[in-house]
Design a protein around this motif. Structure first.
Motif, PDB file in Angstrom:
ATOM      1  N   ARG A  77       0.828  -1.204   0.000  1.00 14.60           N
ATOM      2  CA  ARG A  77       0.000   0.000   0.000  1.00 14.60           C
ATOM      3  C   ARG A  77       0.864   1.256   0.000  1.00 14.60           C
ATOM      4  N   GLU A  78       1.912   1.250   0.808  1.00 12.36           N
ATOM      5  CA  GLU A  78       2.781   2.420   0.852  1.00 12.36           C
ATOM      6  C   GLU A  78       3.480   2.640  -0.481  1.00 12.36           C
ATOM      7  N   THR A  79       3.957   1.564  -1.074  1.00 18.57           N
ATOM      8  CA  THR A  79       4.653   1.678  -2.355  1.00 18.57           C
ATOM      9  C   THR A  79       3.704   2.112  -3.460  1.00 18.57           C
ATOM     10  N   THR A  80       2.458   1.603  -3.447  1.00 17.99           N
ATOM     11  CA  THR A  80       1.477   1.991  -4.463  1.00 17.99           C
ATOM     12  C   THR A  80       1.203   3.487  -4.409  1.00 17.99           C
ATOM     13  N   LYS A  81       1.026   4.019  -3.197  1.00 18.66           N
ATOM     14  CA  LYS A  81       0.792   5.454  -3.065  1.00 18.66           C
ATOM     15  C   LYS A  81       1.962   6.259  -3.621  1.00 18.66           C
ATOM     16  N   LYS A  82       3.180   5.861  -3.253  1.00 20.10           N
ATOM     17  CA  LYS A  82       4.349   6.625  -3.680  1.00 20.10           C
ATOM     18  C   LYS A  82       4.524   6.551  -5.193  1.00 20.10           C
ATOM     19  N   GLN A  83       4.296   5.368  -5.762  1.00 19.69           N
ATOM     20  CA  GLN A  83       4.461   5.237  -7.209  1.00 19.69           C
ATOM     21  C   GLN A  83       3.423   6.054  -7.963  1.00 19.69           C
ATOM     22  N   LEU A  84       2.172   5.994  -7.518  1.00 21.20           N
ATOM     23  CA  LEU A  84       1.122   6.748  -8.195  1.00 21.20           C
ATOM     24  C   LEU A  84       1.318   8.250  -8.019  1.00 21.20           C
ATOM     25  N   TRP A  85       1.718   8.673  -6.842  1.00 23.52           N
ATOM     26  CA  TRP A  85       1.869  10.094  -6.583  1.00 23.52           C
ATOM     27  C   TRP A  85       3.038  10.693  -7.361  1.00 23.52           C
ATOM     28  N   SER A  86       4.047   9.864  -7.692  1.00 20.15           N
ATOM     29  CA  SER A  86       5.245  10.395  -8.353  1.00 20.15           C
ATOM     30  C   SER A  86       4.911  10.999  -9.720  1.00 20.15           C
ATOM     31  N   LEU A  87       4.155  10.260 -10.557  1.00 20.33           N
ATOM     32  CA  LEU A  87       3.745  10.740 -11.880  1.00 20.33           C
ATOM     33  C   LEU A  87       4.926  11.273 -12.696  1.00 20.33           C
ATOM     34  N   ASP A  88       6.083  10.639 -12.561  1.00 16.32           N
ATOM     35  CA  ASP A  88       7.260  11.077 -13.319  1.00 16.32           C
ATOM     36  C   ASP A  88       7.730   9.999 -14.285  1.00 16.32           C
ATOM     37  N   GLN A  89       6.798   9.148 -14.721  1.00 18.35           N
ATOM     38  CA  GLN A  89       7.155   8.081 -15.642  1.00 18.35           C
ATOM     39  C   GLN A  89       7.385   8.632 -17.045  1.00 18.35           C
ATOM     40  N   SER A  90       8.321   8.018 -17.733  1.00 21.81           N
ATOM     41  CA  SER A  90       8.486   8.315 -19.155  1.00 21.81           C
ATOM     42  C   SER A  90       7.412   7.577 -19.949  1.00 21.81           C
ATOM     43  N   PHE A  91       7.352   7.852 -21.254  1.00 21.72           N
ATOM     44  CA  PHE A  91       6.354   7.187 -22.090  1.00 21.72           C
ATOM     45  C   PHE A  91       6.572   5.672 -22.090  1.00 21.72           C
ATOM     46  N   ASP A  92       7.826   5.229 -22.231  1.00 19.53           N
ATOM     47  CA  ASP A  92       8.114   3.799 -22.232  1.00 19.53           C
ATOM     48  C   ASP A  92       7.773   3.165 -20.888  1.00 19.53           C
ATOM     49  N   GLU A  93       8.045   3.886 -19.806  1.00 16.46           N
ATOM     50  CA  GLU A  93       7.703   3.346 -18.487  1.00 16.46           C
ATOM     51  C   GLU A  93       6.194   3.245 -18.319  1.00 16.46           C
ATOM     52  N   SER A  94       5.454   4.193 -18.848  1.00 19.02           N
ATOM     53  CA  SER A  94       3.991   4.106 -18.781  1.00 19.02           C
ATOM     54  C   SER A  94       3.473   2.901 -19.558  1.00 19.02           C
ATOM     55  N   LEU A  95       4.079   2.651 -20.724  1.00 21.87           N
ATOM     56  CA  LEU A  95       3.684   1.469 -21.499  1.00 21.87           C
ATOM     57  C   LEU A  95       3.972   0.191 -20.724  1.00 21.87           C
ATOM     58  N   LYS A  96       5.131   0.152 -20.065  1.00 21.47           N
ATOM     59  CA  LYS A  96       5.488  -1.042 -19.289  1.00 21.47           C
ATOM     60  C   LYS A  96       4.529  -1.241 -18.124  1.00 21.47           C
ATOM     61  N   LEU A  97       4.159  -0.158 -17.447  1.00 22.38           N
ATOM     62  CA  LEU A  97       3.210  -0.268 -16.346  1.00 22.38           C
ATOM     63  C   LEU A  97       1.866  -0.790 -16.835  1.00 22.38           C
ATOM     64  N   LEU A  98       1.407  -0.301 -17.989  1.00 24.08           N
ATOM     65  CA  LEU A  98       0.147  -0.798 -18.545  1.00 24.08           C
ATOM     66  C   LEU A  98       0.254  -2.267 -18.936  1.00 24.08           C
ATOM     67  N   ASP A  99       1.416  -2.675 -19.475  1.00 23.15           N
ATOM     68  CA  ASP A  99       1.614  -4.091 -19.812  1.00 23.15           C
ATOM     69  C   ASP A  99       1.562  -4.952 -18.548  1.00 23.15           C
ATOM     70  N   GLU A 100       2.147  -4.460 -17.454  1.00 21.56           N
ATOM     71  CA  GLU A 100       2.102  -5.204 -16.195  1.00 21.56           C
ATOM     72  C   GLU A 100       0.664  -5.336 -15.699  1.00 21.56           C
ATOM     73  N   THR A 101      -0.076  -4.239 -15.753  1.00 15.96           N
ATOM     74  CA  THR A 101      -1.473  -4.288 -15.319  1.00 15.96           C
ATOM     75  C   THR A 101      -2.283  -5.237 -16.195  1.00 15.96           C
ATOM     76  N   ASP A 102      -2.058  -5.183 -17.501  1.00 17.41           N
ATOM     77  CA  ASP A 102      -2.787  -6.047 -18.425  1.00 17.41           C
ATOM     78  C   ASP A 102      -2.455  -7.515 -18.166  1.00 17.41           C
ATOM     79  N   ALA A 103      -1.170  -7.819 -17.917  1.00 13.47           N
ATOM     80  CA  ALA A 103      -0.772  -9.201 -17.635  1.00 13.47           C
ATOM     81  C   ALA A 103      -1.400  -9.699 -16.344  1.00 13.47           C
ATOM     82  N   ALA A 104      -1.436  -8.849 -15.308  1.00 10.44           N
ATOM     83  CA  ALA A 104      -2.052  -9.250 -14.040  1.00 10.44           C
ATOM     84  C   ALA A 104      -3.545  -9.512 -14.216  1.00 10.44           C
TER      85      ALA A 104
END
Length: 799
Positions: A77-104
């Motif tokens: 929970r703590e890590t999720t908050k920090k990751q979401l609040w950061s909002l400093d992902q690059s375009f490629d990192e955003s794609l990777k995060l979406l791929d992770e969510t899609d795989a899950a």
């Protein structure tokens, strides 16, 4: 102080603990699945005040809390908050995060995988790793939780291998989670060892060592003897008025009395603690209590030896265990995003990277996911800069679902029936901003939903960038924004104290200095809070500045009518308004695109019964030209509504025609299949009929041949005369009778074979035939009867 840094994307979760006087950093989550050398820890970049204020005014922190609540561990929970609040992902990192969510999500839909870590106390695992790092002995509960975490990941690897064994494509479908799950090395021997020596309740088993078992048995024996001794002493003092009970104080068994008088028991007085009574340790129990303390010390020593042994075993694989902890936290974060996206029926967004001129340069997916809309609706997505059909405000939807759950719990608790559980659900909005649009001006009445629209788009953009599904339909398309800036100062905002003219200008100035050509800017009530004419002029200048050299997209709400005219002088502008129901005098919360909003104040005042002279005076002061403009806008709204109605009808007809076409194709296929089946059935029936006919013909021919042979033999036998000669032997006086019978030629022919070319009688056919060939070795001849040639036995012919 040693620092265990768990890094996700660009945001690091730091877990601190000490190791002597040395300071060190262990980066767990940056361990590459394909490289042996860990990547450097990524540190969250600091945000400007305008960025922080924008996130808070959009209530992004509240949405972060909602998503984080779906994580199953405290660190997750703590890590999720920090990751979401950061909002400093690059375009490629955003794609990777979406791929992770899609795989899950695919794993959860598969049904064979458990990504829920709620049964594991991650904090105990973290403290166990800290103890092992500092060479301190583990506690039993820590060792048990470490083994549980390793068992969880081992089962996850086994489930993934089983799925891949059934279908090898699952490995690619589950990427990048496949690599994340398969990378850690699990020491199953340590899991087995912990399960052998520690019970599930966290106590060390007697079977862990013989010394421990013997020590515990000695403790039980001494405690039983002490209780028997104290019970005997208490029974001997039954005449005493004091009430005596056997109890244990500071690990020593004694007799406790309810009075403060000196006990008649011969023994040592002990402090009874907070009871006010008297406790005495009988002299006879002193040595046994000493032995009990010694036996308990032996038990503690034996348990400590076992835990020390487990600590040494854990230290051997400590690095791998740290990797498992890191990956488990990361998996919990991914599962939180996926579970939230599924719970709120989110859709995988098609994000793309806009070029400096606003044209698409990179797309999130070569082949976008299948859409639930018709092809006519989903095909023109690439014509839009931003396309979010039926987009919900995530916090409003969360509040609605929360209210439903609360009402259901209330109904269940009170056992009531026929209760309406759901209130009015939030109304989704359709956002369709075409390419080339730089500024969107939204007008409409107060409480009409303008601010909600701004927040919905801003939150959707941040959700897509952070790897979350957006709460829209499957055809959602949204550009990747490097930053989202907002100046919203309404009554719903947390920053209500800054909703002044000076506060607006200060925030807008910060946004102008920090926004780029890939930023999203949201301005609520631009130009408000001052003289209307000056405010309108200032608002027009601000929006024109954003259109010329500002953000990729600026969305602004306003009540100033002058801002509506910018569209007709600058192609970078577009108008939209919030629909208003004139009959019911309330907003519908729907957006009308391409139509500027009109003023409804005078009409509303008239419907509410304001005196007609006041209404007439207001209209006169407002001006006839403005009234005519409102009439034009009203006509445009009506045309727009009619167009939308016809468009919806056409979509319905297209859907029905498509369904009808699909039904026709299905019927055609069924007809073809039925025709093929019938032809196959007819061929089988004809084949069977032919076989039966040939069989009948064979039997009939065979019967005819047998009948002809029998009739031929009977005819030949009756035609041959029998000659009987009788001779009398007169000299001897004996009378003899001699019967001479002529044999059939066939029997004579057994000695004489017919010659080729001769004519013979075939008994089986009852016809004469010409001999063509004689095979004496086989006792067969080849004969010709008419045009038919056949082989017959020599015994079947008569010369």
């Amino acid at each position: 102080m040693q620092t265990l840094s768990v890094a996700f994307s660009n945001c690091a979760l730091v877990i601190r603990y000490s190791l002597g006087n040395r300071n060190s950093v262990v980066n767990l989550s940056s361990i590459s699945s394909s490289s042996s050398s860990p990547a450097p820890t990524l540190v969250c970049r600091s945000k400007s005040k305008s960025q922080t204020d924008s996130l808070r005014v959009l209530e992004w922190d509240k949405l972060c809390d909602v998503v984080a609540s779906f994580a199953r561990t405290s660190l997750g929970r703590e890590t999720t908050k920090k990751q979401l609040w950061s909002l400093d992902q690059s375009f490629d990192e955003s794609l990777k995060l979406l791929d992770e969510t899609d795989a899950a999500i695919q794993m959860l839909q598969h049904g064979s995988f458990c990504l829920d870590l709620s049964s594991i106390h991650i904090s105990l695992v973290e403290s166990g790793i800290r103890h092992a790092r500092r060479r301190l002995s583990l506690r039993a509960d820590q060792a048990l939780e470490v083994a549980s975490l390793l068992r969880f990941f081992d089962n996850l690897q086994l489930d993934l291998k089983a799925a891949i064994k059934q279908d090898g494509d699952w490995y690619k479908r589950f990427m990048p989670l496949s690599e994340l799950i398969m990378h850690p090395v699990i020491n199953r021997s340590f899991i087995k060892l912990v399960e052998q020596v520690i019970d599930p309740d966290g106590t060390i088993k007697d079977s862990a060592s013989s010394t421990l078992r013997q020590s515990r048995e000695r403790v039980q024996t001494l405690e039983r003897k002490l209780q028997q001794l104290l019970d005997a002493i208490i029974r001997s003092q039954k005449d005493d008025e004091s009430v005596m009970v056997a109890s244990e104080i500071d690990g020593r068994w004694c007799i406790q009395m309810s009075s403060n008088q000196l006990a008649s028991v011969n023994g040592l007085l002990l402090s009874s603690g907070s009871g006010g009574g008297t406790a005495a340790e009988p002299i006879a129990a002193v040595s046994m209590n000493d032995d009990l303390q010694s036996a308990r010390a032996s038990v503690a020593k034996a348990e400590a030896e076992i835990l020390s042994m487990l600590t040494e075993k854990m230290q051997v694989d400590l690095y791998d265990i740290e990797v498992v902890l890191s990956y488990s936290i990361k998996l919990d974060v991914i599962n939180a995003r996926a579970t939230y996206s599924r719970a709120y029926d989110g859709a995988h967004p098609d994000i793309y990277l806009p070029a400096e001129d606003g044209v698409e340069s990179l797309s999130a997916e070569e082949n976008p996911p299948e859409s639930n809309l018709s092809s006519e609706e989903s095909h023109p997505r690439k014509e839009w800069l931003l396309y979010l059909p039926r987009c919900y405000h995530p916090l409003l939807l969360h509040q609605h679902k929360k209210s439903i759950r609360k009402k259901r719990e209330t109904v269940k608790y009170h056992k009531t029936a026929d209760t309406v559980l759901s209130g009015a659900p939030p109304i989704p909005a359709d956002f369709q901003i075409s390419n080339g649009t730089k500024v969107l001006v939204i007008t409409g009445p107060n409480t009409g939903g303008k601010t909600i629209c701004l927040k919905s788009v801003g939150l959707a953009a941040m959700m897509a960038k952070s790897g979350l599904y957006v709460l829209a339909t499957e055809s959602a398309r949204i550009p990747w924004f490097d930053n989202i800036y907002a100046d919203i100062g309404d009554e719903q905002s947390l920053l209500q104290s800054l909703s002044t003219f000076s506060g607006h200008l200060k925030q807008i100035s910060e946004i102008l200095s920090h926004s780029t050509s890939r930023s999203l800017v949201l301005l609520d009530e631009v130009g408000a809070g001052t003289n209307p004419l000056e405010g309108a002029a200032l608002g027009m200048a601000i929006l024109e500045s954003f259109a010329e050299s500002g953000s990729l997209l600026t969305m602004a709400t306003t009540h100033h009518g002058e801002l509506k005219t910018l569209k007709y002088s600058n192609s970078a502008f577009e108008n939209a308004c919030m629909e208003f129901d004139d009959l019911n005098l309330k907003p519908t919360f729907k957006i009308l695109w391409g139509v500027p909003g009109r003023s409804n104040a005078i009409n509303i005042a008239e419907r509410l019964g304001l005196p007609s002279d006041i209404i007439g005076s207001a209209r006169e002061l407002y001006g006839s030209e403005s009234a005519e403009i409102n009439e034009v806008i009203l006509d445009m709204e009506q045309y727009k509504q009619e167009y939308q109605r016809l468009l919806n009808e056409s979509r319905v007809y297209i859907r029905l025609s498509r369904e009808f076409h699909e039904n026709l194709l299905t019927a055609q296929k069924n007809i073809n299949d039925h025709s093929t089946k019938e032809r196959r059935k007819m061929r089988q029936e004809l084949t069977q009929a032919g076989s039966m006919t040939r069989s009948t013909l064979r039997r009939t021919l065979q019967q005819f041949r047998i009948s002809a042979a029998q009739s031929s033999q009977s005819k030949v036998a009756t035609q041959l005369p029998k000659k009987v000669e009788t001779t009398k032997d007169e000299n001897r006086g004996i009378r003899s009778s001699s019967v001479v019978e002529r044999r059939p030629i066939s029997e004579v022919a057994a000695q004489k074979v017919p010659e080729v070319g001769s004519s013979v009688f075939v008994s089986s056919l009852g016809k004469k035939a010409t001999v063509l060939k004689v095979e004496q070795s086989k006792k067969e001849i080849l004969v010709q009867v008419g045009i038919m040639k056949m082989k017959v036995k020599l015994t079947d012919v008569v010369a």
